[in-house]
Write a protein that holds these residues in place. Structure first.
Motif, PDB file in Angstrom:
ATOM      1  N   TRP A   1      -8.178  -8.338  -6.668  1.00 64.20           N
ATOM      2  CA  TRP A   1      -6.896  -8.877  -7.119  1.00 64.20           C
ATOM      3  C   TRP A   1      -7.044 -10.351  -7.444  1.00 64.20           C
ATOM      4  O   TRP A   1      -7.850 -11.052  -6.839  1.00 64.20           O
ATOM      5  CB  TRP A   1      -5.841  -8.727  -6.030  1.00 64.20           C
ATOM      6  CG  TRP A   1      -5.346  -7.346  -5.802  1.00 64.20           C
ATOM      7  CD1 TRP A   1      -5.527  -6.243  -6.602  1.00 64.20           C
ATOM      8  CD2 TRP A   1      -4.568  -6.894  -4.683  1.00 64.20           C
ATOM      9  NE1 TRP A   1      -4.915  -5.160  -6.052  1.00 64.20           N
ATOM     10  CE2 TRP A   1      -4.316  -5.519  -4.881  1.00 64.20           C
ATOM     11  CE3 TRP A   1      -4.054  -7.519  -3.560  1.00 64.20           C
ATOM     12  CZ2 TRP A   1      -3.566  -4.761  -3.973  1.00 64.20           C
ATOM     13  CZ3 TRP A   1      -3.322  -6.778  -2.664  1.00 64.20           C
ATOM     14  CH2 TRP A   1      -3.073  -5.405  -2.868  1.00 64.20           C
TER      15      TRP A   1
ATOM     16  N   GLU B   1       1.627  -2.174  -4.176  1.00 64.40           N
ATOM     17  CA  GLU B   1       0.573  -2.627  -5.083  1.00 64.40           C
ATOM     18  C   GLU B   1       1.169  -3.624  -6.059  1.00 64.40           C
ATOM     19  O   GLU B   1       2.242  -3.387  -6.613  1.00 64.40           O
ATOM     20  CB  GLU B   1      -0.029  -1.440  -5.840  1.00 64.40           C
ATOM     21  CG  GLU B   1      -1.199  -0.826  -5.119  1.00 64.40           C
ATOM     22  CD  GLU B   1      -1.806   0.347  -5.884  1.00 64.40           C
ATOM     23  OE1 GLU B   1      -1.549   0.475  -7.098  1.00 64.40           O
ATOM     24  OE2 GLU B   1      -2.521   1.130  -5.244  1.00 64.40           O
TER      25      GLU B   1
ATOM     26  N   HIS C   1       1.813  -8.967  -3.902  1.00 63.41           N
ATOM     27  CA  HIS C   1       1.685  -7.966  -2.842  1.00 63.41           C
ATOM     28  C   HIS C   1       2.409  -8.431  -1.576  1.00 63.41           C
ATOM     29  O   HIS C   1       3.127  -7.656  -0.936  1.00 63.41           O
ATOM     30  CB  HIS C   1       0.193  -7.722  -2.588  1.00 63.41           C
ATOM     31  CG  HIS C   1      -0.123  -6.948  -1.351  1.00 63.41           C
ATOM     32  ND1 HIS C   1       0.169  -5.611  -1.196  1.00 63.41           N
ATOM     33  CD2 HIS C   1      -0.734  -7.337  -0.197  1.00 63.41           C
ATOM     34  CE1 HIS C   1      -0.239  -5.214   0.004  1.00 63.41           C
ATOM     35  NE2 HIS C   1      -0.787  -6.233   0.626  1.00 63.41           N
TER      36      HIS C   1
ATOM     37  N   LYS D   1      -6.319  -0.092   2.371  1.00 65.06           N
ATOM     38  CA  LYS D   1      -5.857   0.191   1.009  1.00 65.06           C
ATOM     39  C   LYS D   1      -4.355  -0.012   0.980  1.00 65.06           C
ATOM     40  O   LYS D   1      -3.636   0.551   1.793  1.00 65.06           O
ATOM     41  CB  LYS D   1      -6.235   1.640   0.660  1.00 65.06           C
ATOM     42  CG  LYS D   1      -5.685   2.121  -0.669  1.00 65.06           C
ATOM     43  CD  LYS D   1      -6.773   2.212  -1.722  1.00 65.06           C
ATOM     44  CE  LYS D   1      -6.232   2.732  -3.038  1.00 65.06           C
ATOM     45  NZ  LYS D   1      -5.537   1.741  -3.855  1.00 65.06           N
ATOM     46  N   ALA D   2      -3.886  -0.829   0.051  1.00 65.08           N
ATOM     47  CA  ALA D   2      -2.442  -1.074  -0.043  1.00 65.08           C
ATOM     48  C   ALA D   2      -1.740   0.204  -0.487  1.00 65.08           C
ATOM     49  O   ALA D   2      -2.150   0.829  -1.461  1.00 65.08           O
ATOM     50  CB  ALA D   2      -2.162  -2.185  -1.049  1.00 65.08           C
ATOM     51  N   PRO D   3      -0.683   0.619   0.228  1.00 66.65           N
ATOM     52  CA  PRO D   3       0.096   1.764  -0.237  1.00 66.65           C
ATOM     53  C   PRO D   3       0.652   1.474  -1.631  1.00 66.65           C
ATOM     54  O   PRO D   3       0.913   0.319  -1.978  1.00 66.65           O
ATOM     55  CB  PRO D   3       1.233   1.871   0.787  1.00 66.65           C
ATOM     56  CG  PRO D   3       0.747   1.117   1.982  1.00 66.65           C
ATOM     57  CD  PRO D   3      -0.184   0.071   1.475  1.00 66.65           C
ATOM     58  N   ARG D   4       0.800   2.504  -2.429  1.00 64.05           N
ATOM     59  CA  ARG D   4       1.203   2.353  -3.819  1.00 64.05           C
ATOM     60  C   ARG D   4       2.463   1.502  -3.967  1.00 64.05           C
ATOM     61  O   ARG D   4       2.576   0.699  -4.883  1.00 64.05           O
ATOM     62  CB  ARG D   4       1.422   3.754  -4.398  1.00 64.05           C
ATOM     63  CG  ARG D   4       1.323   3.753  -5.837  1.00 64.05           C
ATOM     64  CD  ARG D   4       0.220   4.497  -6.515  1.00 64.05           C
ATOM     65  NE  ARG D   4       0.874   5.166  -7.616  1.00 64.05           N
ATOM     66  CZ  ARG D   4       1.123   6.445  -7.610  1.00 64.05           C
ATOM     67  NH1 ARG D   4       0.732   7.199  -6.603  1.00 64.05           N
ATOM     68  NH2 ARG D   4       1.739   6.994  -8.628  1.00 64.05           N
ATOM     69  N   ILE D   5       3.395   1.663  -3.044  1.00 61.86           N
ATOM     70  CA  ILE D   5       4.691   0.967  -3.136  1.00 61.86           C
ATOM     71  C   ILE D   5       4.538  -0.555  -3.068  1.00 61.86           C
ATOM     72  O   ILE D   5       5.402  -1.295  -3.546  1.00 61.86           O
ATOM     73  CB  ILE D   5       5.661   1.487  -2.046  1.00 61.86           C
ATOM     74  CG1 ILE D   5       7.079   0.989  -2.287  1.00 61.86           C
ATOM     75  CG2 ILE D   5       5.182   1.115  -0.665  1.00 61.86           C
ATOM     76  CD1 ILE D   5       8.119   1.667  -1.458  1.00 61.86           C
TER      77      ILE D   5
ATOM     78  N   GLN E   1      -1.759 -11.730  -7.821  1.00 63.93           N
ATOM     79  CA  GLN E   1      -1.513 -10.359  -7.353  1.00 63.93           C
ATOM     80  C   GLN E   1      -1.450 -10.286  -5.831  1.00 63.93           C
ATOM     81  O   GLN E   1      -0.630  -9.553  -5.284  1.00 63.93           O
ATOM     82  CB  GLN E   1      -2.601  -9.418  -7.877  1.00 63.93           C
ATOM     83  CG  GLN E   1      -2.450  -9.112  -9.356  1.00 63.93           C
ATOM     84  CD  GLN E   1      -3.567  -8.219  -9.846  1.00 63.93           C
ATOM     85  OE1 GLN E   1      -4.741  -8.571  -9.770  1.00 63.93           O
ATOM     86  NE2 GLN E   1      -3.198  -7.053 -10.327  1.00 63.93           N
TER      87      GLN E   1
END
Length: 171
Positions: A37, A92, A45, A86-90, A41
């Protein structure tokens, strides 16, 4: 609720701001490599995580059941950066570039909302008695949701320092 939490939220945010305030928009949006990132970003986040945490805490307070959950060692889980999460999709970040001031406004806004919300909770002891599932940490007492906001911010401030070194931005 412990005034320590407010201090920690303040300190984490202060440290983050020190790292980003003087960057140019170009530096802010540079990526060390395609799989990493940009600083922008990382900051976006952090805004998304703070907003999602506020929603989770608000929802958790409304849950009728009091369930004392086992407390987690969040500093161990979040501050060890050898463990990749890993960042959850929500939460990102967006891919489009940001201006530094735009992100600073978003960070200030999400923090204002969080503090305003916390000021509406009359009995803050409720935060230790109710819990909500956290995507990375599992079932988490609501006061520990607050703890993970500033610890997560510390984690990513360290990441920003690394990105700056990688991009040779120095201080």
């Amino acid at each position: 609720m412990n005034p320590f939490i407010y201090d920690q939220l303040y300190n984490a945010r202060n440290n983050l701001m020190k790292e980003i305030t003087l960057l140019s928009d170009a530096q802010f949006n540079s990526k060390p490599d395609l799989n990493m990132w940009s600083i922008a970003q990382v900051c976006h986040h952090l805004v998304l995580v703070e907003e999602a945490s506020l929603k989770a805490i608000a929802w958790g307070i409304l849950k009728s059941d009091l369930a004392q959950q086992e407390r987690k060692e969040i500093p161990l889980l979040l501050l060890d950066r050898t463990k990749k999460l890993k960042a959850p999709r929500i939460v990102e970040p967006a891919v489009e570039p940001f201006e530094v001031n735009q992100i600073i406004d978003l960070l200030n806004d999400s923090r204002k909302k969080l503090l305003a919300f916390l000021s509406t909770i009359e009995d803050k002891s409720i935060l230790a008695k109710k819990s909500v599932h956290h995507p990375a940490l599992g079932e988490l007492p609501l006061d520990q949701w607050l703890e993970q906001i500033y610890l997560h911010e510390h984690r990513h401030t360290e990441q920003i320092k690394e990105i700056k070194l990688f991009l040779d931005m120095g201080h």
